[in-house]
Design a protein around this motif. Structure first.
Motif, PDB file in Angstrom:
ATOM      1  N   GLU A 658      38.745   1.674  37.051  1.00  0.00           N
ATOM      2  CA  GLU A 658      39.479   2.159  35.877  1.00  0.00           C
ATOM      3  C   GLU A 658      40.087   1.012  35.086  1.00  0.00           C
ATOM      4  O   GLU A 658      40.089   1.007  33.845  1.00  0.00           O
ATOM      5  N   GLU A 659      40.584  -0.015  35.785  1.00  0.00           N
ATOM      6  CA  GLU A 659      41.230  -1.144  35.098  1.00  0.00           C
ATOM      7  C   GLU A 659      40.240  -1.932  34.251  1.00  0.00           C
ATOM      8  O   GLU A 659      40.557  -2.364  33.142  1.00  0.00           O
ATOM      9  N   LYS A 662      38.771   0.403  31.125  1.00  0.00           N
ATOM     10  CA  LYS A 662      39.702   1.039  30.181  1.00  0.00           C
ATOM     11  C   LYS A 662      39.479   0.617  28.732  1.00  0.00           C
ATOM     12  O   LYS A 662      39.348   1.456  27.840  1.00  0.00           O
ATOM     13  N   LYS A 664      36.862  -0.822  27.245  1.00  0.00           N
ATOM     14  CA  LYS A 664      35.474  -0.407  27.038  1.00  0.00           C
ATOM     15  C   LYS A 664      34.941  -0.607  25.627  1.00  0.00           C
ATOM     16  O   LYS A 664      34.677   0.338  24.918  1.00  0.00           O
TER      17      LYS A 664
END
Length: 713
Positions: A658-659, A662, A664
């Motif tokens: 996720e880190e 994020k 993206k």
């Protein structure tokens, strides 16, 4: 491991008691004087035989013995004649000494001390001169070899195997003292060593002269290595040494000899382009000895494991569009592809999967056969061939291997890497010298990866072609060049040129000029005149000419008699420099007394790292799991230079999926930026290892954005 005849003090008395070494370094060359003390404590006369290593390009130039109050100075003679005189002397009860170079490898010598009477001692003085190899970080490397491992003799090769008597380090019965004096026209910035040294002592305010000693208590169980650093290392130098007064004018020893040292650092405008093509062939030693630890400080990492990690970095750093192949060898050899293949994501991944499974399971060390196979493959047009050879250097047919590389020197460059203590300097330096590349040694606490990546950077840089050396000399003076001609110079490659100065010589040549036809002149500087001293330059010049003639003799061996051997013997005797066809012989005829009693042979043991703790059965077959965070990240890079934004990348960066996902933007672009930031932020101390693959990543980013100005930190 008793194949070499293990002898210990508990089984037989050992006559060698101590070794005292004095080293004198002048700029790029060194003179070493070694004194070996023998003592016979037995009740019968003995013959002591000591097989030991020397630097591969060393020129032995003095050999003498002191027995009681009598000094005997050895003469250089034809090897067969010297052996006969030695045997005759022993048969008649006389003391005799014989020093000769191995027929197979120029870095192995045997010293025979014959008919040493009971209770008698003998002091042997051995002197040699040698060039100092330059390292990728500009340091000059001197190595006093202590380790002589058993050399592997290929099946069907000629000549008797070198008999090495080896013992564990704890049982080496002789001591070593070592001191060095360094002088140079330029300041000495530092002297380093893998062994403990006393502090460097400068002898003048300019720091152009200094002394250094080995710390007390050193065990002679590993090579003694000195790395010497000068300021302005790339400044060209020329040393002119006057001739020997007792020698005839017009001969090599009677005339002055000049040595020109070229170690260029080319302007950025010349070196800005990095090659995006080439055929890269990696030749990896997979003999049983590669399962030994790479150094004593890290018993867990084997040589083969370090080589696998190094191949990972190499494969990730290659440019798109080049060609590559991987050979590995032992008693047999294997190649990864039938012929070199184009570098792509598919071929890179296929190669890496096979590299992960490589172990030291191929037996002996037969490097000649894979080399012949490599050279039998036609070169790829517009793809310059670059050969990277990795070995612990324990082969016996060294001269044959080097001769093969020289024959094919016009088709490739060869970069060589000696792994661990005891690697043959003759083999490693010879491969690089005759292959126009660079030699590196991985010893002590060295890591293989940064040294290999330094060499890859050299391989990717263009050569400066059409090199010419011109001499500005007084009228009536001429120069005969003793060295092979220089046709090209590479960044980071040092070249030495020896030349004999003839004619009405009243002073040193006024200037010398080296022109490199690349729209600029490299240098023009006056030489340094050196009065005759140890004749270091003369002897190195003679050694250079002798080695060229020896190689010519091997090339014509079995063909018409071209008299090359006779030329070598004549030059060797005239200059007092050892060769493969001559030997040093000394016979004590002073008192005329015969030595009474039967003669007993005693082999003096040399230390072999095979007997170090844990070396005999070290089979650490490491898994393919990469624990090093840097190698984890590198393993994820694609051949094009980019990274993928996935869980594996997140784990390598120490983040969650996720880190990293994020923000993206374009996923591969963002992944590549993250990887580059991590490298620059957390691995600056290992920049030499990842710099090339980072440049490839930046080039990929530039291509994605159509912006050549993109840079990372």
């Amino acid at each position: 491991m008793n194949c070499c005849g293990l002898l210990t003090p508990e089984k037989e008395p050992v006559p060698l008691k101590s070794i005292e070494v004095e080293l004198e370094v002048r700029d790029h060359v060194a003179t070493l004087v070694s004194t070996l003390l023998y003592e016979n404590k037995e009740d019968k006369p003995i013959e002591a035989v000591f097989v030991f290593p020397l630097p591969g390009d060393a020129a032995v130039c003095h050999f003498s013995a002191v027995i009681g109050q009598t000094q005997i100075v050895a003469e250089v003679k034809d090897k067969q004649q010297a052996r006969e005189e030695y045997d005759d002397a022993l048969s008649s009860g006389q003391q005799a000494f014989l020093l000769e170079e191995s027929d197979q490898s120029p870095d192995i010598f045997s010293l025979s001390v014959g008919s040493l009477p009971p209770g008698e001692s003998a002091s042997i003085r051995l002197e040699y001169v040698t060039e100092l190899a330059v390292q990728a970080d500009d340091g000059l490397r001197f190595c006093l070899p202590a380790v002589l491992n058993p050399r592997y003799q290929p099946q069907g090769s000629e000549g008797a195997s070198v008999q090495v008597t080896s013992v564990p380090a704890s049982l080496v019965p002789y001591s070593l003292s070592f001191s060095a004096r360094v002088s140079c026209p330029r300041p000495i910035s530092k002297v380093e060593s893998s062994s403990s040294l006393d502090p460097l002592q400068y002898l003048n305010a300019e720091k152009t002269q200094a002394t250094v000693k080995l710390a007390a208590g050193h065990k002679f169980d590993r090579d003694v290595e000195l790395l010497i650093y000068y300021t302005d290392a790339h400044q060209p130098t020329a040393v002119v040494e006057s001739g020997q007064a007792s020698a005839k004018t017009g001969t090599l020893m009677g005339d002055p000899v000049v040595m020109v040292s070229l170690y260029p650092e080319f302007p950025q405008s010349v070196m800005s382009s990095v090659a995006s093509c080439g055929e890269f062939i990696f030749l990896l030693d997979r003999s049983g000895s590669m399962d030994c630890p790479i150094n004593n400080s890290n018993q867990q990492e084997t040589r083969i494991a370090s080589a696998r990690d190094t191949l990972l970095l190499l494969l990730k750093s290659l440019p798109m569009g080049c060609y590559f192949n991987i050979y590995s060898f032992g008693t047999i050899y294997e190649h990864m592809f039938p012929k070199s293949v184009e570098y792509s994501e598919k071929t890179m991944e296929e190669a890496l999967k096979k590299v992960e499974k490589m172990t030291a399971d191929l037996g002996g060390t037969e490097i000649l056969r894979p080399l012949k196979d490599i050279y039998s493959q036609p070169c790829i047009p517009n793809q310059p061939r670059q050969l990277f050879a990795f070995t612990d250097g324990e082969v016996e047919n060294t001269k044959e291997v080097i001769n093969l590389v020289k024959k094919n020197s016009g088709s490739h460059r060869c970069f060589s890497f000696g792994i661990g203590e005891g690697a043959s300097t003759a083999l490693i330096n010879g491969l690089a010298k005759e292959g126009g590349g660079h030699a590196q040694f991985i010893t002590g606490g060295d890591r293989m990866q940064p040294k290999v990546m330094q060499s890859l950077r050299f391989a990717l840089q263009p050569a400066v072609q059409d090199v010419s050396v011109t001499w500005d000399l007084p009228k009536g003076v001429s120069v005969t060049v003793l060295s092979p001609p220089i046709t090209a110079l590479f960044q980071g490659q040092r070249s030495l040129v020896y030349a004999q100065v003839s004619g009405q010589v009243r002073a040193a040549p006024s200037t010398y000029t080296v022109c490199i036809h690349h729209s600029h002149t490299y240098c023009k500087a006056p030489p340094v005149f050196t009065p005759v001293c140890r004749l270091t330059v003369h002897r190195l010049g003679a050694r250079t000419l002798i080695r060229s003639l020896e190689m010519e003799e091997r090339e014509y061996s079995g063909q018409q008699d071209v008299g090359v051997k006779e030329k070598v013997v004549e030059l060797s005797v005239q200059s007092g420099v050892s060769s493969s066809f001559t030997a040093f012989i000394a016979v004590n005829k002073s008192d005329g007394k015969e030595i009474q009693g039967p003669l007993v042979r005693r082999n003096v043991p040399a230390y072999s790292e095979y007997f170090s703790k844990g070396y005999l059965k070290t089979y650490l077959l490491q898994t393919s799991t990469l624990k090093d965070p840097l190698l984890q990240l590198v393993s994820l890079q694609k051949a094009s230079g980019c990274w993928l934004l996935d869980a594996a990348l997140a784990a390598a960066l120490g983040k969650t999926s996720e880190e990293v996902e994020k923000p993206k933007p374009a996923s591969e672009v963002w992944a590549t930026i993250l990887a580059l930031i991590w490298l620059h932020g957390f691995k600056t101390d290992a920049k030499e290892e990842w710099e090339l693959l980072a440049l490839k990543a930046v080039s990929w980013l530039q291509a994605q954005n159509g912006n050549d100005n993109i840079s990372v930190l």
